[in-house]
Design a protein around this motif. Structure first.
Motif, PDB file in Angstrom:
ATOM      1  N   UNK A  13       5.222   2.103  -5.074  1.00 31.24           N
ATOM      2  CA  UNK A  13       5.245   2.624  -3.828  1.00 31.24           C
ATOM      3  C   UNK A  13       3.800   2.314  -3.014  1.00 31.24           C
ATOM      4  N   UNK A  14       2.700   2.586  -3.616  1.00 34.68           N
ATOM      5  CA  UNK A  14       1.399   2.357  -2.974  1.00 34.68           C
ATOM      6  C   UNK A  14       0.734   1.481  -3.783  1.00 34.68           C
ATOM      7  N   UNK A  42      10.067  -2.409  -1.220  1.00 36.36           N
ATOM      8  CA  UNK A  42      10.191  -2.557   0.237  1.00 36.36           C
ATOM      9  C   UNK A  42       9.856  -1.182   0.944  1.00 36.36           C
ATOM     10  N   UNK A  43       9.143  -1.100   2.002  1.00 36.27           N
ATOM     11  CA  UNK A  43       8.746   0.051   2.469  1.00 36.27           C
ATOM     12  C   UNK A  43       7.442   0.670   1.910  1.00 36.27           C
ATOM     13  N   UNK A  66       3.415   0.644   0.504  1.00 39.56           N
ATOM     14  CA  UNK A  66       2.171   0.874   1.591  1.00 39.56           C
ATOM     15  C   UNK A  66       0.797  -0.043   0.711  1.00 39.56           C
ATOM     16  N   UNK A  86       2.138  -2.293   5.754  1.00 41.56           N
ATOM     17  CA  UNK A  86       3.407  -1.874   4.981  1.00 41.56           C
ATOM     18  C   UNK A  86       4.227  -3.243   4.776  1.00 41.56           C
ATOM     19  N   UNK A 144      13.875   2.247   1.557  1.00 39.99           N
ATOM     20  CA  UNK A 144      12.587   2.055   1.509  1.00 39.99           C
ATOM     21  C   UNK A 144      11.650   2.928   0.744  1.00 39.99           C
ATOM     22  N   UNK A 145      10.441   2.694   0.324  1.00 40.44           N
ATOM     23  CA  UNK A 145       9.690   3.451  -0.531  1.00 40.44           C
ATOM     24  C   UNK A 145       9.453   5.093   0.269  1.00 40.44           C
ATOM     25  N   UNK A 146       9.060   5.860  -0.334  1.00 36.78           N
ATOM     26  CA  UNK A 146       8.533   7.066   0.381  1.00 36.78           C
ATOM     27  C   UNK A 146       7.270   6.635   1.224  1.00 36.78           C
ATOM     28  N   UNK A 147       6.370   5.737   0.774  1.00 37.44           N
ATOM     29  CA  UNK A 147       5.239   5.566   1.413  1.00 37.44           C
ATOM     30  C   UNK A 147       5.250   4.996   2.691  1.00 37.44           C
ATOM     31  N   UNK A 148       6.663   4.566   3.045  1.00 36.33           N
ATOM     32  CA  UNK A 148       6.654   4.205   4.637  1.00 36.33           C
ATOM     33  C   UNK A 148       6.560   5.111   5.549  1.00 36.33           C
ATOM     34  N   UNK A 149       6.466   6.677   4.858  1.00 34.62           N
ATOM     35  CA  UNK A 149       6.232   7.766   6.019  1.00 34.62           C
ATOM     36  C   UNK A 149       4.735   7.474   6.489  1.00 34.62           C
ATOM     37  N   UNK A 150       4.188   6.862   5.866  1.00 36.59           N
ATOM     38  CA  UNK A 150       2.734   6.558   6.383  1.00 36.59           C
ATOM     39  C   UNK A 150       2.600   5.933   7.744  1.00 36.59           C
ATOM     40  N   UNK A 151       3.572   5.240   8.130  1.00 36.54           N
ATOM     41  CA  UNK A 151       3.887   4.459   9.535  1.00 36.54           C
ATOM     42  C   UNK A 151       3.684   5.774  10.462  1.00 36.54           C
TER      43      UNK A 151
END
Lengths: 328, 337
Positions: free
Chosen positions: A212-213, A239-240, A242, A326, B149-156
């Motif tokens: 994820x990160x 995907x998504x 960071x 991202x 999408x990964x939960x890390x995309x909340x960083x946007x």
């Protein structure tokens, strides 16, 4: 033929000037370096090996990785102490800010590249654990008088939680740094959800879409091919996911820049010699900071690799920059 | 000398090959990155205007999957080309700018979507989880996960829960505008009768407040988020556009002080009715609608009363003047001797 002689002469002069007037030599060496690699490349493209910068030196690319390995092998034991001394403890704040910006959700998987002694991973696990505690406390408070249905639901969700555990993988090219990190983890009592992997940032030993990160804190300037590292980051992220990078960068304020330069070139190698007994490694450290591209340029590099919504924050007015992108 | 010329030729050839490969590289969304730094609420508003159609979740996930596949396929070619033409970043830039891309306005079958559209999709998906998790980053994280999408995309979302609430506001307002526009069209076509102003206002406010019903449990939390200092400008802007739209479709074309007084009155009605709704427990919020009726009647009455008072006031003043002159006549002060 004449050009290579010129290059050799320049290197000899540079080496002789190195330990005297560092800033002046830094300036000329920098310009020499800028000129050097391009002509080197002209001939070396035919020869087959390119050259890159190692601090203010120019070395063949194949050699840079080896020399970086040796640097970190030497500093591994005193790495954390030196970090505290050189940055006056501020590096902890920088890493805390990275975690704060990351704001990981429970269940997130972290890949900490060039993680070495594991600072980021420890903070990550602590953050997620405290968040989970807070959530459990919140649900417990809202369920002061649970019905029998609620109790049975609770049992089923508890099983799900174990699969949702967040995990951190520390990946570093240097075994010494990982050993130091493992010892620290044992002494701090953190073991669950943490794994230590030896790997090269340019060629990560992981499958696609795993994490994820992806973080790389104070490591990417040591990588020989930064764009390859960025592309590997894109590959292993879900995907998504960071990408976050904490790295030394250009100070924006000119007054502070001069103080910072003086501190870097006069104080830090001395501290390295006194505390860790290693002048050259810390000389490499401050030189490699100067060779790293500035905030905007690095942002463009990240965008070129294929990341979106790329942003950066300057911490301590530009001494450190936090870049984030991202994979969308 | 010949060596240098040969090398220059080789480099040029490699650069050209690199150009050809890079032409296919995705660049549509890259210039958009900088636009995101401009107010996010504006982007969501613009987005709401552009893409009113809500794609069903299954098709949206397949298009996003295609997007990732196409993206990764082009990443490979771009990566291969990139290694060749490392010495020509300027030419790469030029080629990327030259490639023409069709509108980024969110058309149905388009391969690439802008970042704002993706963010809007994530927030819309997150709304589903708000009743359970409240207006928070957890809801956004779960929303992102449902889209794959990964939960890390909340960083946007740098404003966190505020982004979610503002997105919801924008969505509700645009839905209301659509409904009012539809009704307006029907009146124009003669298929429906024109309502009286009071009735029109009541129906419009009721329709808008009914959109809150699914989230009524957590709406106090949303209101408190909207009252945070950095969110106040945005929430006020949404409120003012809402009120303006309602009055516009009610037929108000005033250009004097009335413009302000009407909107102020409706803002007051809307806010107070919203607060009443939060603690209303009657079936189908009957008490709220009664309250709304009474407030609108008050406003209408106040308008007529104001006019009456003005005319009464004038007559009263004239009466006093007449009495004063009569008195003066009686006491002989008016006489000229």
């Amino acid at each position: 033929m004449a050009a290579s002689m010129r290059l050799l002469l320049r290197r000899v002069i540079r080496l002789s000037h190195r330990y005297n007037n560092v800033t002046a030599a830094g300036g000329s060496a920098r310009s020499g370096c800028c000129w050097g690699p391009s002509t080197c490349r002209c001939f070396s493209d035919v020869a087959g090996d390119r050259s890159t910068h190692f601090g203010f030196e120019t070395v063949p690319e194949t050699e840079k990785a080896k020399r970086v390995y040796k640097v970190f092998e030497n500093v591994a034991q005193k790495y954390d102490t030196m970090n505290d001394v050189m940055s006056l403890g501020i590096h902890r704040l920088w890493k805390d800010m990275l975690l704060h910006a990351m704001h990981p959700q429970p269940g997130a998987r972290l890949l900490d590249v060039a993680g070495g002694t594991g600072d980021i991973s420890f903070r990550f696990l602590e953050y997620v654990r405290s968040q989970q505690e807070r959530q459990k406390r919140r649900t417990a408070r809202s369920m002061q008088t649970p019905s029998s249905q609620d109790i049975s639901d609770n049992y089923s969700t508890e099983d799900e939680d174990t699969s949702q555990e967040s995990r951190a993988v520390v990946c570093d090219i240097n075994k010494e740094m990982l050993n130091v990190g493992r010892k620290r983890a044992d002494s701090m009592g953190i073991s669950a959800g943490l794994s230590w992997v030896v790997g090269n940032a340019e060629e990560l030993p992981f499958d696609d879409d795993q994490f994820d990160i992806y973080t790389i804190a104070f490591g990417i300037r040591n990588v020989t091919h930064i764009d390859q590292a960025l592309q590997e980051a894109l590959r292993v992220l879900k995907p998504g996911g960071r990408f976050m990078c904490l790295e030394f960068s250009k100070v924006t304020n000119p007054v502070l820049a001069r103080i910072y330069d003086a501190y870097s070139f006069q104080m830090i190698p001395v501290l390295g010699e006194v505390i860790a007994g290693d002048w050259k490694s810390y000389q490499y450290l401050v030189e490699s900071i100067r060779k790293f591209p500035d905030q905007e340029e690095f942002k463009h590099m990240i965008e070129d690799a294929g990341f979106y919504c790329v942003k950066y924050n300057n911490l301590t007015s530009g001494v450190v920059a936090l870049h984030s992108g991202f994979k969308l | 000398m010949n060596m240098a010329a040969l090398l220059r030729g080789l480099r040029a050839g490699r650069a050209l090959r690199g150009l050809a490969g890079v032409v296919a590289a995705p660049a549509a969304t890259k210039p958009q990155c900088s636009s995101l730094s401009r107010g996010f609420h504006r982007a969501t508003l613009r987005l709401q205007d552009d893409s009113k159609s809500d794609k069903p979740p299954s098709s949206s996930s397949t298009t996003s999957h295609e997007h990732y596949q196409a993206h990764s396929a082009e990443q490979d070619t771009a990566a291969a080309a990139h290694e060749d033409s490392t010495s020509d970043p300027a030419a790469d830039q030029a080629s990327r700018l030259n490639t023409s891309y069709q509108d980024q306005g969110g058309e149905q079958g388009e391969e690439y979507e802008t970042e704002e559209q993706l963010q809007a999709r994530i927030l819309t998906a997150a709304l589903e989880f708000v009743p359970q998790h409240g207006w928070s980053m957890e809801a956004i994280a779960i929303g992102a996960e449902t889209l794959g999408l990964s939960s890390a995309s909340t960083g946007m979302f740098y404003n966190g829960a505020g982004d979610l609430v503002l997105h919801f506001l924008a969505q509700c307002n645009s839905q209301l505008t659509d409904i009012l526009a539809e009704q307006h069209n029907q009146v124009q076509l003669g298929q429906a009768e024109r309502k009286k102003t009071a009735d029109f206002l009541r129906d419009a406010v009721e329709t808008r407040l009914r959109m809150l019903i699914p989230y009524i449990e957590s709406w106090p939390q949303a209101m408190s988020i909207l009252l945070l200092p950095h969110n106040i400008p945005d929430s006020l802007k949404h409120l003012s556009t809402l009120v303006d739209d309602i009055w516009y479709y009610a037929g108000d074309r005033s250009t004097d002080m009335n413009w302000y007084t009407k909107r102020a009155a409706l803002t007051g009605i809307y806010n107070t009715t919203e607060l009443v709704m939060l603690q209303d427990s009657s079936p189908d919020f009957r008490d709220t609608w009664n309250f709304l009726d009474n407030r609108i009647q008050d406003v209408v009455q106040m308008a007529t009363t104001a006019k009456q008072m003005q005319s009464t006031g004038e007559t009263v003043v004239q009466g006093f003047m007449g009495a004063a002159i009569t008195l003066k006549n009686l006491t002989g002060l008016n006489q000229r001797r």
